[in-house]
Design a protein around this motif. Structure first.
Motif, mmCIF file in Angstrom:
data_model
loop_
_atom_site.group_PDB
_atom_site.id
_atom_site.type_symbol
_atom_site.label_atom_id
_atom_site.label_comp_id
_atom_site.label_asym_id
_atom_site.label_seq_id
_atom_site.Cartn_x
_atom_site.Cartn_y
_atom_site.Cartn_z
ATOM 1 N N HIS A 177 -10.452 -11.362 -19.469
ATOM 2 C CA HIS A 177 -11.083 -11.709 -18.179
ATOM 3 C C HIS A 177 -12.119 -10.661 -17.788
ATOM 4 C CE1 HIS A 177 -11.441 -13.055 -13.988
ATOM 5 N NE2 HIS A 177 -11.356 -11.769 -13.674
ATOM 6 N N TYR A 178 -11.717 -9.400 -17.826
ATOM 7 C CA TYR A 178 -12.646 -8.345 -17.404
ATOM 8 C C TYR A 178 -13.726 -8.074 -18.452
ATOM 9 C CZ TYR A 178 -9.785 -7.426 -13.307
ATOM 10 O OH TYR A 178 -9.117 -7.544 -12.112
ATOM 11 N N SER A 179 -13.415 -8.354 -19.720
ATOM 12 C CA SER A 179 -14.451 -8.232 -20.753
ATOM 13 C C SER A 179 -15.596 -9.199 -20.479
ATOM 14 C CB SER A 179 -13.855 -8.514 -22.142
ATOM 15 O OG SER A 179 -13.013 -7.485 -22.564
ATOM 16 N N SER A 180 -15.247 -10.407 -20.026
ATOM 17 C CA SER A 180 -16.273 -11.413 -19.731
ATOM 18 C C SER A 180 -17.178 -10.966 -18.593
ATOM 19 C CB SER A 180 -15.615 -12.751 -19.384
ATOM 20 O OG SER A 180 -14.968 -12.699 -18.121
ATOM 21 N N LYS A 181 -16.711 -9.987 -17.799
ATOM 22 C CA LYS A 181 -17.504 -9.454 -16.692
ATOM 23 C C LYS A 181 -18.143 -8.116 -17.057
ATOM 24 C CE LYS A 181 -15.065 -11.717 -12.937
ATOM 25 N NZ LYS A 181 -14.706 -11.570 -11.518
ATOM 26 N N GLY A 182 -17.958 -7.688 -18.304
ATOM 27 C CA GLY A 182 -18.535 -6.423 -18.741
ATOM 28 C C GLY A 182 -17.860 -5.206 -18.138
#
Length: 209
Positions: A177-182
């Motif tokens: 999830h947070y990877s998708s937000k960088g």
């Protein structure tokens, strides 16, 4: 924000102070498998960068140890083998943040799953500045856990694979999830303590100015 009537009063945030407490807050989630060295690195982050270290498990245990009615409720969840509801854990984290004079927090071992993550964002109303994720091969984690000899009943060769499996199954969706937000910063934890902290320092120097 209205308080749920299902939970005791200590879990109800002081609304008058809530915005004041959180407006300038910097939150960093620290994740990694058991044995990845999160605790050691969190101590170094506190010493070098002035963050306040919060551990969800520590806060729950402290409430139990206080002997309060609320602690007894939390202890009952654990005795019955039930997961403490995310809202209870998040309210304890929120309360600790509100009571601190600091505005910079590292939250260790949280969120463990998507429910934790959603509850934190909904209740506290902020997202982490970034997620510090300690990557380490499973075989290394297993060896470290066996060697650390902390006296935990689940630090044995039979239960460790199950613990790691559950951890990564629950936590990887949070990382995704947070990877998708960088927002995920990965650190190779398969190194010495000092080498790992060099990587941690470069991330904090770059992202928390």
């Amino acid at each position: 924000m209205s308080a749920s009537t299902d939970y005791p009063s200590f879990l109800t945030p002081k609304v008058a102070n809530e915005n004041q407490s959180h407006d300038a807050a910097i939150v960093v989630f620290v994740l990694g498998g058991p044995g990845s060295g999160k605790g050691t690195q969190c101590q170094k982050i506190v010493e070098h960068f002035g963050f306040t270290h919060l551990g969800a498990g520590d806060l729950l245990q402290a409430e139990i140890d206080s002997g309060s009615e609320n602690g007894a409720m939390i202890e009952n969840f654990k005795k019955e083998g039930k997961i403490v509801p995310s809202e209870i854990t998040v309210r304890l984290l929120q309360q600790a943040m509100q009571q601190s004079e600091n505005k910079k927090f590292i939250i260790d071992g949280f969120p463990r799953n998507e429910e934790n993550r959603a509850a934190f964002e909904n209740i506290v109303g902020i997202e982490p500045e970034f997620v510090l994720f300690f990557e380490c091969p499973e075989e290394v984690l297993t060896k470290r856990i066996l060697n650390r000899n902390q006296g935990r009943v689940d630090d044995n060769v039979h239960t460790i694979p199950k613990r790691l499996k559950v951890y990564f199954e629950q936590t990887l969706p949070v990382i995704d999830h947070y990877s998708s937000k960088g927002k995920v910063q990965k650190v190779d934890a398969h190194r010495s303590v000092d080498e790992v902290f060099e990587g941690v320092k470069s991330i904090f120097c770059r992202l928390t100015k």
